[in-house]
Write a protein that holds these residues in place. Sequence first.
Motif, PDB file in Angstrom:
ATOM      1  N   CYS A   1     -12.432  46.801  26.879  1.00 41.86           N
ATOM      2  CA  CYS A   1     -11.736  48.287  27.467  1.00 41.86           C
ATOM      3  C   CYS A   1     -13.010  48.906  28.712  1.00 41.86           C
ATOM      4  O   CYS A   1     -14.068  48.989  28.737  1.00 41.86           O
ATOM      5  CB  CYS A   1     -11.490  49.246  26.714  1.00 41.86           C
ATOM      6  SG  CYS A   1     -11.023  49.867  27.406  1.00 41.86           S
TER       7      CYS A   1
ATOM      8  N   THR B   1     -12.739  47.962  23.102  1.00 39.66           N
ATOM      9  CA  THR B   1     -11.554  47.035  23.593  1.00 39.66           C
ATOM     10  C   THR B   1     -10.071  47.200  23.548  1.00 39.66           C
ATOM     11  O   THR B   1      -9.861  48.599  22.918  1.00 39.66           O
ATOM     12  CB  THR B   1     -11.457  45.707  22.549  1.00 39.66           C
ATOM     13  OG1 THR B   1     -11.296  46.320  20.671  1.00 39.66           O
ATOM     14  CG2 THR B   1     -12.679  44.938  22.004  1.00 39.66           C
ATOM     15  N   VAL B   2      -9.284  46.527  23.695  1.00 38.84           N
ATOM     16  CA  VAL B   2      -7.198  47.328  24.159  1.00 38.84           C
ATOM     17  C   VAL B   2      -7.048  45.465  24.013  1.00 38.84           C
ATOM     18  O   VAL B   2      -7.168  44.626  24.250  1.00 38.84           O
ATOM     19  CB  VAL B   2      -7.224  47.507  25.429  1.00 38.84           C
ATOM     20  CG1 VAL B   2      -7.641  46.505  26.367  1.00 38.84           C
ATOM     21  CG2 VAL B   2      -5.560  48.003  25.585  1.00 38.84           C
TER      22      VAL B   2
ATOM     23  N   PHE C   1      -5.473  50.738  21.896  1.00 42.37           N
ATOM     24  CA  PHE C   1      -7.222  51.133  22.177  1.00 42.37           C
ATOM     25  C   PHE C   1      -7.936  50.936  20.659  1.00 42.37           C
ATOM     26  O   PHE C   1      -7.234  52.124  19.813  1.00 42.37           O
ATOM     27  CB  PHE C   1      -7.517  52.475  23.058  1.00 42.37           C
ATOM     28  CG  PHE C   1      -6.662  52.631  23.977  1.00 42.37           C
ATOM     29  CD1 PHE C   1      -7.847  51.308  25.138  1.00 42.37           C
ATOM     30  CD2 PHE C   1      -5.669  52.677  24.523  1.00 42.37           C
ATOM     31  CE1 PHE C   1      -7.135  50.896  26.385  1.00 42.37           C
ATOM     32  CE2 PHE C   1      -5.700  52.720  25.907  1.00 42.37           C
ATOM     33  CZ  PHE C   1      -6.287  52.050  26.660  1.00 42.37           C
TER      34      PHE C   1
END
Length: 346
Positions: free
Chosen positions: A263, A272-273, A314
């Motif tokens: 991310c 992170t996504v 997310f």
Amino acid sequence: MNRKKRVLMLIAITITIVIGISVSQLKFNSGKIYLYGEEHSNWRILDKEFEIWSKYYHEKGMRHLFVELPYYDAEFLNLWMKEDNDKLLNQCFEEFKGTAGGTPVYRRFFKRIKKECPETVFHGTDVGHGYKTTGERYLAYLQELGKEGSKEYERTKEVMEQGKEFYEEESTLYREKKMVENFKWEFDKLKNENIMGIYGAAHTVILEDNHTIMASQLSCEYQGRVYVQDLTEADYLEDELCYESLKINGRSYRSLYLVESWCNIEGIECDTVKIWRVEEKSEEFANNPVGEMTLAGSEYPILVTCGEIYVFDFYMNDEFAERKLFRADKSAMEDGTIMTREILYK
């Protein structure tokens, strides 16, 4: 037993031990070269490459990963591997912007290696891309350490000159030749270590009648020791698409899972996504008000299509943090840019 016999026996034992050690070293470090051809920034291929490297690392004890980067890029990555923050990685990716390797999926790839294969040593064998930025920065770093004129300093300058000549001539033949020279410079220092290399698929072809390609030249140089695999033709790229039912506002929406990526969105404190695309009933979001957050399609780790609805989940340290929805404009801007705008929902 007289003294002469004892000396001869000791010599024989010593020779036997040395031979045994040498045979053992040859058995486990036979100097093999495993090259994998990729399509740059394809997240499925990068996931496969990580899986392959992780297996070599944990099961075969391999530590040396050759990459399609200049010498100084790899050296900065090696420095970053020893740090407890991402400052060096962030600087590199800021300078990689606009290139095939300057994408969130590549950054995630390196982050996974640092986390799960922390003793990895990177070896950059490409010509000097970014000689005006990363190259100059590495020279400055060496100067600060008092290493001006050192082997590392001279090597950096040499690779930078390769980059200048390549961009002046734009000769692929020149680049392939220098990639081979740079590869040998790195590989021959390792003394029979097995290595894995990741390069664009165009560099990893072995042809009997064409020795201009990097892999073909290496195959001639290290006969019987070079193995190649083109990951762009692998079956896993044809895997079934993954659909999930996502609940939004208490209703279920069939959505296509696209990617999990690092991310890099300003204002979002997550690492992170996961991204989905809503595949049915997306018209129900047509009248939702929009927020202030916008993302250009170029900021996505996947190809964005006009008019689609994208769901972003997310995560921070593998824990779910929040969900946001984005709607892509119905048409691209004059320069081809597609903008996506946050959709507000309850």
